[in-house]
Design an enzyme around this catalytic site. Structure first.
Site: not given
Length: 333
Positions: A16, A20, A29, A66, A140
């Site tokens: 990652r 962020r 973003r 993703d 998921y």
């Protein structure tokens, strides 16, 4: 390094690393809006992928995308609600897999992102693609969202192994195509992320983690011979040696709970490893960070090693601590 060569200074990238904690990512973003809009905009996703390379000079770039692109391509609807995490519909706990209509063209923006990144990367920077491993992706798809213990999917797998196996097989087939498409557009190695592998019993781990990942590795190698595969079964613990032997991956990622000394003595000789700094040690910085780095480096003095985190970098990670980590690894190794 993934071919088995040990380097005096381990190469490094961070899971990652495009995300962020970077102000340039947060700005982009905000401009693009939702996560899916950003991830399916090839120009923007390529920019996000190269941001940490420009800032830190990592040895590897990891594709910004993703793991839920595969269920989206299998026909589920995908959304990312603010503060809610991803949602997939319909949840397969209540619907049959054959109710879905595959939409493989949904993966085309990812391939375009790969091509865009490849055109920008310095020649010395390796380019890694990735996909979610079948068990994690299936959790998921069945529940329609993430969960703390994957209980709904575990119950489904016990109650209807044939139906659950059909979901796993569909993921395997789509994932082979997906990874081969990434390679065709420029990635040089791929990683399989099994974030929820640690939630399974040994027998279920064999069936739903080892066997499907082995099938992906075999199918991928037939399509893309010579392209390395890194397997990352987070939480596997004592099941890691079996995973390494039976899946056929070229390297194994270690999460932060794995003792690197144990890993070095327990894993197949000369198998490259990746990891396994605790992301919270990176946030803490200072002596805690330095000590953790030293312990990892000392454990792998005779084994090919990619320095990385034990899981993804956290949003509140100070930039200065990342800089200190890079200096520590490159100057002390």
């Amino acid at each position: 390094m993934l071919s088995g060569e040990r380097l005096a200074t381990p190469p490094m990238w961070l899971m990652r690393q495009a995300g962020r904690y970077l102000p340039e990512y947060r700005a982009l973003r905000a401009e693009k809006g939702g996560f899916l809009a950003l991830a399916t905009d090839p120009q923007a996703a390529a920019e996000v992928t190269v941001q940490p390379i420009r800032r830190f000079g990592f040895d590897g770039a990891i594709l910004f995308s993703d793991i839920l692109m595969v269920p989206w391509a299998l026909g589920q609807d995908l959304s990312f609600g603010a503060g809610e995490g991803p949602r997939l519909a319909p949840a397969l706990v209540d619907h049959a897999l054959n109710a879905l209509q595959s939409v493989p063209e949904r993966l085309e923006p990812v391939y375009a992102t790969v091509a865009g990144v490849k055109a920008q990367l310095p020649p010395q920077t390796s380019f890694l693609g990735f996909a979610g491993s079948p068990w994690t992706v299936a959790t998921y798809m069945v529940a329609g969202q993430g969960s703390k213990d994957q209980g709904e999917t575990r119950r489904f797998a016990y109650a209807d192994p044939q139906g659950f196996g059909a979901i796993i097989n569909a993921i395997v087939e789509m994932t082979i195509d997906y990874l081969a498409g990434q390679v065709a557009n420029g990635v040089e190695a791929v990683q399989l992320f099994d974030s929820w592998a640690g939630s399974l019993s040994p027998a279920q781990f064999e069936r739903w983690v080892i066997a499907p990942n082995a099938a992906i590795v075999e199918g991928f190698r037939a399509r893309c011979p010579g392209v390395p595969v890194i397997g990352f079964p987070k939480g596997a613990g004592g099941k890691l040696p079996a995973y390494a032997r039976e899946t056929g991956v070229d390297a194994v990622g270690l999460d932060e709970t794995v003792d690197p000394v144990w890993a070095n003595t327990s894993l197949p000789k000369d198998l490259p490893v990746q990891g396994n700094l605790d992301p919270l040690a990176l946030i803490a910085g200072g002596e805690a960070l330095d000590g953790a780095v030293n312990r990892i480096l000392a454990a792998f003095t005779e084994r090919p090693h990619i320095f990385n985190l034990g899981h993804g970098i956290l949003p509140d990670t100070p930039i200065a601590h990342v800089e200190r980590l890079i200096a520590r690894v490159r100057n002390q190794a």
